[in-house]
Design an enzyme around this catalytic site. Structure first.
Site, PDB file in Angstrom:
ATOM      1  N   LYS A  50       0.843  -1.207   0.000  1.00 15.09           N
ATOM      2  CA  LYS A  50       0.000   0.000   0.000  1.00 15.09           C
ATOM      3  C   LYS A  50       0.877   1.256   0.000  1.00 15.09           C
ATOM      4  O   LYS A  50       0.596   2.214  -0.721  1.00 15.09           O
ATOM      5  CB  LYS A  50      -0.943  -0.027   1.216  1.00 15.09           C
ATOM      6  N   GLN A  80      -3.993  -1.879   9.771  1.00 17.61           N
ATOM      7  CA  GLN A  80      -3.886  -3.201   9.137  1.00 17.61           C
ATOM      8  C   GLN A  80      -4.394  -4.276  10.100  1.00 17.61           C
ATOM      9  O   GLN A  80      -3.984  -4.312  11.262  1.00 17.61           O
ATOM     10  CB  GLN A  80      -2.430  -3.477   8.739  1.00 17.61           C
ATOM     11  N   ASP A  92     -10.824   3.062   4.699  1.00 15.87           N
ATOM     12  CA  ASP A  92     -10.919   1.611   4.494  1.00 15.87           C
ATOM     13  C   ASP A  92     -12.295   1.082   4.919  1.00 15.87           C
ATOM     14  O   ASP A  92     -12.529  -0.123   4.901  1.00 15.87           O
ATOM     15  CB  ASP A  92      -9.806   0.924   5.295  1.00 15.87           C
TER      16      ASP A  92
END
Ligand code: NAP
Length: 278
Positions: free
Chosen positions: A54, A98, A121
């Site tokens: 990313k 994450q 996200d």
């Protein structure tokens, strides 16, 4: 669609990124560089790889990334403080925690601490709720990627029967909501679903979000169905038995090179949207 179409995620991802370039340039002329903060807790090698990918994708496009790597002993409180400070940092436009985080951390509490305007996200319950109601700014990136692939290839969900296999908060549930918002008739299956094959056999659109390699079988696929395989398992294998399913499908995403690259491009898009104040 008479011929079989391989839904090429790299083509879709490149189109998304190409469109972002001029928007990033325009932001930079105003002194704004879009910035994605990534938080990695612990040493899980796959998570470290995803975060690195990313960061690299950001760098290639001229998006800043602020990489925060916390020790595996980090407490929930310490993680919440880190997220809070990123919420308050006006140079940060998106925050990605994450997952999975180590077991002792309250992951849900950590997700909920992310400010809604920086939840690029789509992990907060508020973001999920807004997505489900049809006005969410940043749906989870993989569901957003699946819808983007369909849009790119002109696959209309309206009136179709979509069968989603999986109901996780970041994938199965939000993609079901997005497809419903596109006027599909949606069946969401999970580990307690009885006669799974019979459900999948009725699908015009199959979304595989199970996390089990080659799980969806070729003889479950109705002739002409469209298959979107979000699965990504060890050895670069999807959740769909690709060759067997391709035999019946009209269109299918490969693994790798399908949903994965588009997911990253949607993360970049959401970060740029946020930097623009959208
Ligand atoms: P997850 O949280 O483990 O959820 C898996 C879902 O599959 C659950 O809802 C589970 O049902 C269901 N399931 C498990 N066994 C089943 C069975 N035998 N029959 C029917 N349903 C079953 O996984 P996830 O995070 O959603 O990820 C799913 C897959 O997508 C994984 O391969 C993951 O690597 C991949 N993924 C890819 C991307 C990308 O960018 N391409 C991003 C995220 C995830 P229950 O709810 O009943 O347990």
């Amino acid at each position: 669609m008479s011929e079989k179409v391989i839904l090429d995620g790299n083509v879709v991802a490149n189109a998304v990124k190409e469109e972002l370039k001029s928007r990033i340039d325009a932001l930079k002329t105003k002194g704004i560089t879009p910035c994605l903060a990534t938080i990695l807790v612990g040493e899980d090698p796959s998570s470290a790889t995803y975060v690195r990918m990313k960061g690299n994708a950001c760098a290639k496009l001229g998006i800043d990334s602020k990489k925060i790597h916390l020790d595996k002993e980090t407490t929930t409180e310490q993680l919440l403080e880190t997220i809070q400070s990123l919420n308050e940092d006006s140079n940060v436009h998106g925050i990605l925690l994450q997952h999975p985080v180590p077991d002792h951390i309250d992951e849900r509490k950590a997700f909920e601490t992310i400010a809604i305007d920086k939840d690029v996200d789509g992990v907060t319950s508020l973001g999920y709720g807004q997505t489900a109601l049809g006005f969410g700014k940043y749906p989870s990136c993989t569901p957003a990627a699946i819808l983007k692939i369909m849009e790119h290839y002109g696959i209309d969900a309206s009136g179709k029967h979509a069968v989603v296999v999986g109901r996780s908060p970041i994938l199965g549930k939000p993609v079901s909501a997005l497809l419903l918002n596109e006027d599909a008739t949606v069946t969401t299956c999970h580990s307690r679903t009885k006669n799974l094959a019979e459900h999948v056999k009725q699908a015009d659109i199959v979304v595989a979000a199970v996390g089990k390699p080659n799980f969806i079988q070729g003889d479950w696929i109705k002739p002409g169905a469209v298959i979107l395989d979000a699965g990504y398992n060890k050895g670069n294998v999807g959740d769909v038995d690709y060759e067997a399913c391709l035999a019946n499908a009209s269109a299918i995403t490969p693994v790798p090179g399908g949903v994965g690259p588009v997911t990253i491009s949607m993360l970049l898009k959401h970060t740029v949207d946020s930097a623009e104040g959208k």
